[in-house]
Design a protein around this motif. Structure first.
Motif, PDB file in Angstrom:
ATOM      1  N   ALA A  12       0.832  -1.199   0.000  1.00 14.47           N
ATOM      2  CA  ALA A  12       0.000   0.000   0.000  1.00 14.47           C
ATOM      3  C   ALA A  12       0.867   1.251   0.000  1.00 14.47           C
ATOM      4  N   PHE A  13       1.965   1.230   0.750  1.00 13.09           N
ATOM      5  CA  PHE A  13       2.871   2.375   0.785  1.00 13.09           C
ATOM      6  C   PHE A  13       3.479   2.624  -0.591  1.00 13.09           C
ATOM      7  N   LYS A  14       3.924   1.570  -1.257  1.00  9.43           N
ATOM      8  CA  LYS A  14       4.521   1.713  -2.590  1.00  9.43           C
ATOM      9  C   LYS A  14       3.489   2.237  -3.590  1.00  9.43           C
ATOM     10  N   LEU A  15       2.239   1.779  -3.477  1.00  8.56           N
ATOM     11  CA  LEU A  15       1.180   2.239  -4.358  1.00  8.56           C
ATOM     12  C   LEU A  15       0.933   3.730  -4.169  1.00  8.56           C
ATOM     13  N   MET A  16       0.881   4.193  -2.927  1.00  9.25           N
ATOM     14  CA  MET A  16       0.674   5.621  -2.651  1.00  9.25           C
ATOM     15  C   MET A  16       1.849   6.465  -3.130  1.00  9.25           C
ATOM     16  N   MET A  17       3.047   5.963  -2.973  1.00 15.29           N
ATOM     17  CA  MET A  17       4.226   6.704  -3.432  1.00 15.29           C
ATOM     18  C   MET A  17       4.235   6.841  -4.951  1.00 15.29           C
ATOM     19  N   SER A  18       3.808   5.814  -5.668  1.00 14.79           N
ATOM     20  CA  SER A  18       3.769   5.911  -7.127  1.00 14.79           C
ATOM     21  C   SER A  18       2.630   6.820  -7.582  1.00 14.79           C
ATOM     22  N   ALA A  19       1.505   6.813  -6.877  1.00 21.44           N
ATOM     23  CA  ALA A  19       0.387   7.686  -7.228  1.00 21.44           C
ATOM     24  C   ALA A  19       0.739   9.145  -6.974  1.00 21.44           C
ATOM     25  N   GLN A  20       1.531   9.397  -5.948  1.00 21.76           N
ATOM     26  CA  GLN A  20       1.904  10.764  -5.585  1.00 21.76           C
ATOM     27  C   GLN A  20       2.660  11.460  -6.716  1.00 21.76           C
ATOM     28  N   THR A  21       3.406  10.727  -7.501  1.00 21.21           N
ATOM     29  CA  THR A  21       4.167  11.341  -8.599  1.00 21.21           C
ATOM     30  C   THR A  21       3.247  11.843  -9.702  1.00 21.21           C
ATOM     31  N   TRP A  41       0.132  13.180  -9.073  1.00 24.81           N
ATOM     32  CA  TRP A  41      -0.749  14.226  -8.568  1.00 24.81           C
ATOM     33  C   TRP A  41      -0.316  15.565  -9.105  1.00 24.81           C
TER      34      TRP A  41
END
Length: 45
Positions: free
Chosen positions: A5-14, A16
């Motif tokens: 979940a952390f890796k998914l959020m970090m990739s989505a953040q790029t 935004w």
């Protein structure tokens, strides 16, 4: 699961982006209405 979940959020953040019209935030907080990005002026009848 937590690491995934952390890796998914970090990739989505790029992907935004900054909010459009962030300079209008004080007007929105004051309660001024906007319709299709145009400030609506209330006229007393």
């Amino acid at each position: 699961g937590l690491a995934m979940a952390f890796k998914l959020m970090m990739s989505a953040q790029t992907k935004w982006r900054k909010l459009d019209g962030a300079n209008r935030m004080p007007e929105i907080i004051e309660g001024i209405a906007f319709k299709d990005g145009i400030k609506q002026l209330n006229q007393a009848a």
